[in-house]
Design a protein around this motif. Structure first.
Motif, PDB file in Angstrom:
ATOM      1  N   HIS A 167     -18.688 -66.816 144.306  1.00 21.48           N
ATOM      2  CA  HIS A 167     -19.653 -65.615 145.472  1.00 21.48           C
ATOM      3  C   HIS A 167     -19.850 -65.875 146.797  1.00 21.48           C
ATOM      4  O   HIS A 167     -19.959 -66.952 147.319  1.00 21.48           O
ATOM      5  CB  HIS A 167     -21.153 -65.630 144.668  1.00 21.48           C
ATOM      6  CG  HIS A 167     -21.855 -64.404 145.140  1.00 21.48           C
ATOM      7  ND1 HIS A 167     -23.049 -64.590 146.126  1.00 21.48           N
ATOM      8  CD2 HIS A 167     -22.632 -63.416 144.650  1.00 21.48           C
ATOM      9  CE1 HIS A 167     -23.553 -63.444 146.188  1.00 21.48           C
ATOM     10  NE2 HIS A 167     -23.350 -62.887 144.645  1.00 21.48           N
TER      11      HIS A 167
ATOM     12  N   ARG B  67     -15.225 -59.696 142.513  1.00 22.21           N
ATOM     13  CA  ARG B  67     -15.143 -58.960 142.800  1.00 22.21           C
ATOM     14  C   ARG B  67     -14.156 -57.904 143.391  1.00 22.21           C
ATOM     15  O   ARG B  67     -13.962 -58.091 144.900  1.00 22.21           O
ATOM     16  CB  ARG B  67     -16.362 -58.102 143.348  1.00 22.21           C
ATOM     17  CG  ARG B  67     -17.678 -58.513 142.436  1.00 22.21           C
ATOM     18  CD  ARG B  67     -19.411 -58.691 142.977  1.00 22.21           C
ATOM     19  NE  ARG B  67     -19.009 -58.668 144.063  1.00 22.21           N
ATOM     20  CZ  ARG B  67     -20.670 -58.800 144.480  1.00 22.21           C
ATOM     21  NH1 ARG B  67     -21.806 -58.266 144.644  1.00 22.21           N
ATOM     22  NH2 ARG B  67     -20.566 -59.595 145.963  1.00 22.21           N
TER      23      ARG B  67
ATOM     24  N   THR C 164     -27.857 -69.757 127.835  1.00 20.72           N
ATOM     25  CA  THR C 164     -28.771 -69.809 128.386  1.00 20.72           C
ATOM     26  C   THR C 164     -29.175 -68.914 129.169  1.00 20.72           C
ATOM     27  O   THR C 164     -30.463 -69.001 128.621  1.00 20.72           O
ATOM     28  CB  THR C 164     -27.210 -69.865 130.222  1.00 20.72           C
ATOM     29  OG1 THR C 164     -26.789 -70.349 130.008  1.00 20.72           O
ATOM     30  CG2 THR C 164     -28.824 -69.966 130.538  1.00 20.72           C
TER      31      THR C 164
ATOM     32  N   VAL D   2     -25.634 -64.537 131.431  1.00 20.11           N
ATOM     33  CA  VAL D   2     -27.442 -64.875 131.340  1.00 20.11           C
ATOM     34  C   VAL D   2     -28.099 -63.412 130.614  1.00 20.11           C
ATOM     35  O   VAL D   2     -29.126 -63.810 130.233  1.00 20.11           O
ATOM     36  CB  VAL D   2     -27.865 -65.942 132.810  1.00 20.11           C
ATOM     37  CG1 VAL D   2     -29.611 -66.181 132.478  1.00 20.11           C
ATOM     38  CG2 VAL D   2     -27.343 -67.117 133.027  1.00 20.11           C
TER      39      VAL D   2
ATOM     40  N   SER E 259     -29.830 -54.853 135.871  1.00 13.55           N
ATOM     41  CA  SER E 259     -29.665 -54.705 137.212  1.00 13.55           C
ATOM     42  C   SER E 259     -27.860 -55.339 137.947  1.00 13.55           C
ATOM     43  O   SER E 259     -27.603 -56.874 137.200  1.00 13.55           O
ATOM     44  CB  SER E 259     -30.827 -55.258 138.028  1.00 13.55           C
ATOM     45  OG  SER E 259     -31.139 -56.816 137.911  1.00 13.55           O
ATOM     46  N   ASP E 260     -27.874 -54.750 139.053  1.00 13.75           N
ATOM     47  CA  ASP E 260     -26.361 -55.667 139.331  1.00 13.75           C
ATOM     48  C   ASP E 260     -27.080 -55.554 141.053  1.00 13.75           C
ATOM     49  O   ASP E 260     -28.018 -55.535 140.996  1.00 13.75           O
ATOM     50  CB  ASP E 260     -25.637 -55.627 139.246  1.00 13.75           C
ATOM     51  CG  ASP E 260     -24.731 -53.945 139.898  1.00 13.75           C
ATOM     52  OD1 ASP E 260     -25.271 -53.284 140.624  1.00 13.75           O
ATOM     53  OD2 ASP E 260     -23.905 -53.641 139.266  1.00 13.75           O
TER      54      ASP E 260
ATOM     55  N   LYS F  71     -20.115 -53.751 131.986  1.00 16.02           N
ATOM     56  CA  LYS F  71     -20.299 -55.005 132.948  1.00 16.02           C
ATOM     57  C   LYS F  71     -19.292 -56.059 132.721  1.00 16.02           C
ATOM     58  O   LYS F  71     -18.115 -56.536 133.450  1.00 16.02           O
ATOM     59  CB  LYS F  71     -21.042 -55.396 133.114  1.00 16.02           C
ATOM     60  CG  LYS F  71     -22.425 -54.803 133.309  1.00 16.02           C
ATOM     61  CD  LYS F  71     -22.384 -54.698 135.715  1.00 16.02           C
ATOM     62  CE  LYS F  71     -22.114 -55.363 136.553  1.00 16.02           C
ATOM     63  NZ  LYS F  71     -22.173 -54.747 137.690  1.00 16.02           N
TER      64      LYS F  71
ATOM     65  N   GLY G  72     -34.009 -67.009 133.786  1.00 22.76           N
ATOM     66  CA  GLY G  72     -33.186 -67.492 133.442  1.00 22.76           C
ATOM     67  C   GLY G  72     -32.753 -67.664 134.499  1.00 22.76           C
ATOM     68  O   GLY G  72     -30.789 -68.386 134.007  1.00 22.76           O
TER      69      GLY G  72
ATOM     70  N   ASN H 212     -31.136 -69.650 138.421  1.00 22.53           N
ATOM     71  CA  ASN H 212     -31.854 -70.566 139.308  1.00 22.53           C
ATOM     72  C   ASN H 212     -32.364 -70.356 140.225  1.00 22.53           C
ATOM     73  O   ASN H 212     -32.334 -69.400 141.575  1.00 22.53           O
ATOM     74  CB  ASN H 212     -31.121 -71.795 139.638  1.00 22.53           C
ATOM     75  CG  ASN H 212     -30.281 -71.785 138.700  1.00 22.53           C
ATOM     76  OD1 ASN H 212     -31.078 -72.925 137.686  1.00 22.53           O
ATOM     77  ND2 ASN H 212     -29.169 -71.882 137.939  1.00 22.53           N
TER      78      ASN H 212
END
Ligand code: NDP
Length: 450
Positions: free
Chosen positions: A101, A139, A215, A247, A266-267, A287, A348, A350
């Protein structure tokens, strides 16, 4: 020389970490939350102070940072930074995910690696803790670009991992596709089929059943355990979920299987609200398969709405599952959720909840499950995948899910028992941190000063 008191010792450890962690706010946040829990544990175990356990625990055993050069589809050279932080191997080989990311930096990977120590200890599996990743953004990249990036990343990482050394898995931006490319390159370089060197593999070639779901399912199992203690449950309850990746998707699936209604996903572009309950097939298509934006879900689903401002935490619900990323649920969100009657929050993701928001939930009597306990089902199932790889066996789905369920009940039980032991029954932050710390500290103590 007399030992410092627990409070003095904790303060001096925090000062050292602060001095060494300039520009690492996420790491500092994760360490501070743990240190704040440990005073009663150190009062009971002065030997941990004497052996300098905490002084050692906050310093990774090893950090590896490397260049990842690759060529994009236009034949241009791109360079990313790769890293692996091998935090603690007192309980077993280093184990933890890889995150791809653009926000990845050493602070993020160190915070994740530090959390992993406690999470892995809570699972009772014999695994140490590590974390890694890159600022590469998958992405918008073609499969061929992702493959070339993964091959280059593994060409360096191969020197540092192994099924008895360090076993990476997925995290944000790293799913089955990336694990496949990484494993292929590992196999090619080493000329060995060491299935246990990576987890989250395809089920057709060494992956464990239910690892993908573990998870999200685990976070819902943990929430159910907390609710059941108070005579409540998930059935008939409204739930808000953030994220729409691995997750979040499987948290939604398990909420629905247990009779709850998951209303949101959501994103990074916004969220959707679907009062009829999220249509999982559509969510997985948009997704997971198409790798599209969450707005496309609302465009194809009658009655659903896409909202680009605000957050899922504005939607009234009794259960909340933050499943996207760190610090996504702040104090103003917590106030809104409390006003709207939230009963339980299970992380869910961290560290998705800021420290101020955690305090607000706890003060309001909301059941709160920290990620290191609630999302431990993923790494626990990874450890089951390692066992199956070592035995060259394969469990079926029912056995895999019932083992996951059992592990989540045990994680809940040990966190709850520790919260009682140290004087605040139902404070799962205290319980998870202290139960995990005692396990790791005891192993470090017995293995000498290393
Ligand atoms: P995925 O990549 O599958 O999904 C991540 C989701 O979070 C996407 O919806 C993504 O939106 C969103 N997101 C990521 N970064 C941001 C950001 N900076 N701002 C807003 N939204 C963001 O990841 P996972 O589902 O695997 O991981 C989610 C969380 O769960 C992470 O905190 C991870 O560490 C934690 N976790 C994961 C485990 C696993 O087994 N995968 C195990 C334990 C914890 P977009 O598509 O727009 O990027």
């Amino acid at each position: 020389m007399s030992l410092p008191t627990p409070a003095v010792h904790l303060k001096s450890v925090a000062e050292v970490v602060e001095r060494r962690s300039v520009g690492e706010p996420e790491f500092m946040q994760a360490v501070t939350e743990v240190l704040e829990s440990l005073e009663p544990v150190l009062a009971e175990h002065p030997e941990f102070i004497e052996a300098g356990i905490l002084d050692r625990l906050v310093e990774p055993e090893r950090q590896i940072v490397f260049r990842v050069p690759w060529t994009d589809d236009s034949n241009r050279v791109q360079v990313n930074r790769g890293m692996r932080v091998q935090f603690n191997s007192a309980l077993g080989p280093f184990k933890g995910g890889l995150r791809f990311h653009p926000s990845v930096n050493l602070s993020v990977i160190k915070f994740l690696g530090f959390e992993q120590i406690f999470k892995n200890a809570l699972t009772s599996q014999r695994i140490g803790a590590g974390k890694g990743g890159s600022d590469f953004d998958p992405r918008g990249r073609s499969d061929a670009e992702v493959m070339r990036f993964c091959q280059s990343f593994m060409t360096e990482l191969v020197h540092h991992i192994g099924d008895d050394v360090d076993i990476p898995a997925g995290d944000i931006g790293v799913g089955a596709r990336e694990i496949g490319y990484l494993f292929g390159q590992y196999r090619r370089i080493t000329k060995r089929y060491e299935a246990g060197v990576l987890t989250g593999k395809g089920v057709g070639w060494g992956g464990a059943e239910v690892r993908t779901e573990a998870t999200g399912y685990g976070a819902v199992f943990f929430a159910e355990e907390m609710l059941v203690r108070g005579g409540e449950g998930i059935e008939g309850r409204r739930a808000v979920v953030s994220g729409s990746g691995n997750v979040a998707t499987y948290a939604i699936e398990k909420i629905q299987q247990l009779g709850g209604k998951a209303l949101t996903a959501s994103d990074s572009s916004g969220y959707v609200i679907d009062e009829a309950g999220i249509d999982l097939d559509l969510l997985k298509q948009v997704k997971g398969v198409e790798r599209g934006r969450i707005s496309e879900y609302a465009a194809r689903r009658p009655g659903a709405r896409f909202v680009s401002e605000g957050s899922v935490w504005d939607v009234p619900a009794e259960l909340a599952f933050p499943c996207a990323t760190q610090n996504e649920l702040g104090e103003h969100h917590a106030r809104r959720l409390i006003e709207n009657g939230v009963r339980a929050v299970a992380e869910g993701a961290n560290m998705p909840t800021t420290p101020g928001a955690v305090e607000l939930f706890q003060d309001a009597g909301v059941l709160f499950a920290p990620g290191k306990a609630a999302n431990a089902g993923g790494v626990a199932t990874s450890a089951l995948e390692m066992s199956q790889n070592a035995a060259r066996s394969r469990w079926d789905r029912d056995k895999s899910e019932s083992r996951l369920h059992e592990i989540m009940r045990d994680v809940h039980e040990s966190a709850y028992a520790a919260s009682e032991r140290y004087g605040r029954p139902g404070d799962y932050v205290l319980g998870a941190n202290s139960a995990a710390f005692v396990t790791v500290a005891q192993a470090m103590l017995e293995q000498g000063v290393i």
